[in-house]
Write an enzyme that holds these catalytic residues in place. Sequence first.
Site, short mmCIF file in Angstrom:
data_model
loop_
_atom_site.label_atom_id
_atom_site.label_comp_id
_atom_site.label_asym_id
_atom_site.label_seq_id
_atom_site.Cartn_x
_atom_site.Cartn_y
_atom_site.Cartn_z
N PHE A 1 0.86 -1.18 0.00
CA PHE A 1 0.00 0.00 0.00
C PHE A 1 0.89 1.23 0.00
CE2 PHE A 1 -4.54 0.83 1.63
CZ PHE A 1 -5.10 0.14 0.59
N LEU B 1 -14.76 6.82 -4.56
CA LEU B 1 -13.36 6.41 -4.44
C LEU B 1 -12.99 5.22 -5.32
CD1 LEU B 1 -10.67 6.70 -2.84
CD2 LEU B 1 -11.52 4.84 -1.41
N ARG C 1 -0.46 9.71 -0.24
CA ARG C 1 -1.62 10.35 -0.86
C ARG C 1 -1.43 11.84 -1.07
NH1 ARG C 1 -6.13 7.06 2.56
NH2 ARG C 1 -5.79 5.17 1.39
N ARG D 1 -2.43 10.69 6.76
CA ARG D 1 -2.66 9.29 7.14
C ARG D 1 -2.24 8.35 6.02
NH1 ARG D 1 -6.68 5.53 5.94
NH2 ARG D 1 -8.11 6.99 4.96
C1 LIG Z 1 -14.57 5.51 0.38
C2 LIG Z 1 -13.68 5.28 1.56
C3 LIG Z 1 -12.69 4.30 1.50
C4 LIG Z 1 -11.85 4.07 2.59
N1 LIG Z 1 -10.89 3.09 2.49
C5 LIG Z 1 -10.11 2.83 3.56
C6 LIG Z 1 -9.16 1.76 3.53
O1 LIG Z 1 -9.04 1.03 2.55
N2 LIG Z 1 -8.38 1.55 4.61
C7 LIG Z 1 -8.51 2.32 5.74
O2 LIG Z 1 -7.81 2.06 6.69
N3 LIG Z 1 -9.41 3.32 5.79
C8 LIG Z 1 -10.21 3.59 4.73
N4 LIG Z 1 -11.13 4.62 4.80
C9 LIG Z 1 -11.28 5.39 6.03
C10 LIG Z 1 -12.06 4.61 7.06
O3 LIG Z 1 -13.04 3.81 6.43
C11 LIG Z 1 -12.78 5.52 8.03
O4 LIG Z 1 -11.93 6.51 8.47
C12 LIG Z 1 -13.23 4.75 9.23
O5 LIG Z 1 -13.95 3.62 8.84
C13 LIG Z 1 -14.04 5.58 10.16
O6 LIG Z 1 -14.65 4.75 11.11
P1 LIG Z 1 -15.32 5.32 12.41
O7 LIG Z 1 -15.66 4.15 13.26
O8 LIG Z 1 -14.49 6.36 13.00
O9 LIG Z 1 -16.63 6.03 11.94
P2 LIG Z 1 -17.70 5.78 10.77
O10 LIG Z 1 -17.60 4.44 10.18
O11 LIG Z 1 -17.65 6.97 9.94
O12 LIG Z 1 -19.04 5.77 11.58
C14 LIG Z 1 -19.55 6.92 12.17
C15 LIG Z 1 -20.75 6.51 12.96
O13 LIG Z 1 -21.21 7.60 13.73
C16 LIG Z 1 -22.58 7.72 13.59
N5 LIG Z 1 -22.93 9.12 13.80
C17 LIG Z 1 -22.36 10.21 13.23
N6 LIG Z 1 -22.97 11.32 13.68
C18 LIG Z 1 -23.94 10.93 14.54
C19 LIG Z 1 -24.92 11.61 15.30
N7 LIG Z 1 -25.04 12.93 15.29
N8 LIG Z 1 -25.75 10.88 16.08
C20 LIG Z 1 -25.66 9.53 16.11
N9 LIG Z 1 -24.76 8.84 15.40
C21 LIG Z 1 -23.91 9.53 14.62
C22 LIG Z 1 -22.88 7.23 12.21
O14 LIG Z 1 -24.20 6.81 12.12
C23 LIG Z 1 -21.92 6.08 12.10
O15 LIG Z 1 -22.49 4.94 12.67
C24 LIG Z 1 -11.99 4.86 3.74
C25 LIG Z 1 -12.99 5.83 3.81
C26 LIG Z 1 -13.83 6.05 2.73
C27 LIG Z 1 -14.89 7.10 2.81
#
Ligand SMILES: Cc1cc2nc3c(=O)[nH]c(=O)nc-3n(C[C@H](O)[C@H](O)[C@H](O)COP(=O)(O)OP(=O)(O)OC[C@H]3O[C@@H](n4cnc5c(N)ncnc54)[C@H](O)[C@@H]3O)c2cc1C
Lengths: 343, 569
Positions: free
Chosen positions: B117, B243, B277, B382
């Site tokens: 990667f 993406l 990136r 990142r």
């Molecule tokens: C297209 C894409 C591809 C990616 N590919 C990779 C990869 O290959 N490898 C890697 O390491 N990372 C990757 N990332 C980054 C990674 O997926 C995210 O940074 C990570 O999954 C975030 O996880 P999280 O648990 O912090 O929050 P999220 O998965 O964003 O979840 C947020 C949660 O909070 C809840 N929430 C938000 N606001 C509120 C509110 N006001 N009230 C109640 N609930 C709320 C939402 O409902 C959700 O359940 C990618 C991101 C994207 C967008």
Amino acid sequence: MRKITFKIQRFDGQESWIQEYTLDHQPGKTILWALIQIKETLDPSLNFTASCRHAICGACAVRVNGQATLACETPLDKMLKRWESDTLILEPLQNFKLIRDLVVDWEPKAERLAELKPWLMPKDEFNKESGCRQSPEDFKKINKNSDCILCGCCASECNKLSGNNSDFLEPFVFTKAQRFVADSRDKNPVERLSAAINHGAWKCQHCQECVTKCPKGLSPAEDISNLRQEAIAKGLVEHSGVRHAKAFLDDIQKTGRLNEGMMAVKTDGLVKSIGNIPFALRLMSKGKLNPAHMFPKPIKEVAEVRAIILAVKESEKARNIANAKRSEAHTNPDIQRPKEAAK
Amino acid sequence: MLKFDILVIGSGGSGMQAALVASSQQGLNVALMSKVFPTRSATCCAQGGTNAVLKNADPTDTIEKHTFDTVKGSDFLGDQDAIEFFCEHMPETIRELDYYGVPFSRLESGTIAQRPFGGQSAPRTCYSSDKVGSVILHTLYEQCLKNGVNVLVEWLLLDLVVENDRVTGVVAMDMKTGEIQPIMAKTVVLATGGAGRMYWLRTTNPFASTGDGMAAALRAGVALKDPEFVQFHPTGLAGTGILMSEACRGEGGYLLNNQGERFMKRYAPEKLELATRDLVSQAIEIEIKEGRGFGEGMQAYVQLDLRHLGREKILERLPQIRDLAITFEGIDPIDQPIPIRPSCHYSMGGIDVTDYRTCGTDLKGLYATGECACLSIHGANRLGGNSTADVVLFGKVAGKAAAEAAKTLDFGSEQKVNELVRQWENSFSSTVARTDGPSVASIRDRLSETMWYNVGVFRKESEMKKATQIIDELIAEYKKCVVGDPSKIYNTAFVQYTELGNLLLVAKAVVMGALNRKESRGSHKREDYMNRDDENFLKHTIISKQGSQYKLSYRPVVVTKYQPVERKY
Ligand SMILES: Cc1cc2nc3c(=O)[nH]c(=O)nc-3n(C[C@H](O)[C@H](O)[C@H](O)COP(=O)(O)OP(=O)(O)OC[C@H]3O[C@@H](n4cnc5c(N)ncnc54)[C@H](O)[C@@H]3O)c2cc1C
Ligand code: SF4
Ligand code: SF4
Ligand code: FES
């Protein structure tokens, strides 16, 4: 300017009605684009859910002219062309409790999902600290079914579920179950298998709606038949009783539906006990039941068996044509079906 | 009134890990709240993979290498003690996910497959075809079902409640009924994800990534750290920002300009397309700026070419990528190069976590994890595969610490939370009743244009000053904004209205941090300060909010083993 009309089923918690919205046509857009466009320029009170907008979160499933689909990945132009019409009907998924407009309630589905214990029960040789082992071939067996995004398209169009959901589960529940049954890391496929049997694995009507609607190319119907085959292979039929075997025979007699599970039946006993050879032949005629498996000893009169199968096939044809006509009517956009309000 | 020992907000990878760990402890009442059904969270979008030194694909890989790659990738802004902790605990976390049932791709030996990667010195990115986030998210959800975790599905966090210098609960809307509810909690874990939607269409993020947790923290007096560091992923689809995973480059894809040249050889002669990136995004924007892109203005793009990988490899390793390119850009990568452009992908900055061992913040009882938090392990940039890793590890850390703390705390008073509920009820009624004023979408579009043009891949003072002024105007206009739906039941117009309010608050912090960081580092590229300036800026930006005023301060970066050197790839 070409105008596109959307007839959208609205629901405010009590009343249900159809509301029409008209947008200027733009090429290369999706159904989700249209919904967003309507909300932002015509009516902020229209409600639907969507998040990833690229077919991976499962939030945006709706029915377009009676067919469940992901709004985000469904090209508007393709729909207009398929239905040869500049009017489309958008409705919420069927077989879900309705919350508002196109928004349905997934919480009850989570409870039903849990019925088949869809989580890994790791074999005793594995532990948390060092993880598991799995061959690339075994990974392949679970890779496809891990694609399910819980969008609900299959459940929306499932004929069995629409008829009666008290003795059957959503197609995706079986797909999840099959994913764990097929997982070489799992120690307890039998538990999921018997749960699948108890929750109606024999009741699937083989309408294939779940297969044709799945945006991820999965085949819940096939998973269900695999679960049944596996249940028999694991001796579950004898094991958990003639009750299931009998229920399954009763089913065939009532519905005339085939029963792929039989492929795995290798005992003369069960073949004889069918007692009603024409039914078994009907199964064979659909190619779902392999005669070689039905009769564990080599069959001498293969030709004769084939001839009989052919004859049965002929008799099935008429019924199939009737079915096809019925399903055509089912999906015709011009036929407006009476709508159920919130269930 | 609802009362929980531990309330986790957000059901992405991080929130579910936190809830699972917390609820595995005896006698604690845990709830997990999410504004979307758990499996719809942004985590499902991750395609490429998750980093951990398992040594499966390369036995010579080490924790030190992962640490150094991450430190270097962060352009030396990451805190090295936190990064060491992170890299050290990743292998066990991945093995545990394997045990939970994540269907990882496999090597012949039966161990988890790993791929190369960007920005990494060894193939250490664990993957599952090209859907690692989806399978991790679904597997964690399965574990939640198994363990009977109490999930408040489609509940929207509105505000945190603070009393006597500690968090005592939250105010949230049960979207299905529209009721605004008080919830008491001894500890709260924020796991609400990123804020990429401030760039609206030029982002890879799902609609739900609106910085709600970050904004709620700001309003509760908790600071944001390094908000100016916004990662632009080099390969978003030109038309939509969707993406094209880094796996495209990992598997050997080329980036081509309109001369058919692999231009990365001029920017990163050794790593080429596999440079980090920030470097690749900047290279693409320079190519476009200097006329070597295709198309014009917002429509401009360069090409991602996979054709030489061959049909078989594309079908086997990148099937989802192919589907996406066909569906959303009308292009089959087997036959044609894909038009791509950088798109906002990730918020390196976030809620200021002051202790990476607990994910604790300066506010007692409040923990933050995942993309909404800043520990900081990603610093100024990142690495691909480090976020899902961060999420699954630190979700556990936060859940455990929040559970431990809850055992020693009592509930706060009901008065304060009830008071805040009444305020929100009044605000709801008056807001949805308004019929005259700007629409939510119009303010949002102005915000995203302002951010893309003035606080995007390249930044300079004059443009950012303009952005500051526009955002202040938008914050003022927002108060007069029309929601357009007075109903209580599942009012998505009101949800979007609150989300926009959050984006505005966070965007203001992004611009403030960016304007005051007079150097270029990682994703933060200043045209007027082209170089990194360790003497003045080897420090974290800390921004807090007092009333309508934002306060800026700095905190030193933790350096353990690796003295900052120039970053070359
Ligand atoms: C297209 C894409 C591809 C990616 N590919 C990779 C990869 O290959 N490898 C890697 O390491 N990372 C990757 N990332 C980054 C990674 O997926 C995210 O940074 C990570 O999954 C975030 O996880 P999280 O648990 O912090 O929050 P999220 O998965 O964003 O979840 C947020 C949660 O909070 C809840 N929430 C938000 N606001 C509120 C509110 N006001 N009230 C109640 N609930 C709320 C939402 O409902 C959700 O359940 C990618 C991101 C994207 C967008
Ligand atoms: S084939 Fe079976 S599971 Fe699938 S939709 Fe028809 S009845 Fe339902
Ligand atoms: S099986 Fe297919 S249609 Fe059914 S929920 Fe899963 S992805 Fe959707
Ligand atoms: S919006 Fe996520 S599947 Fe359509």
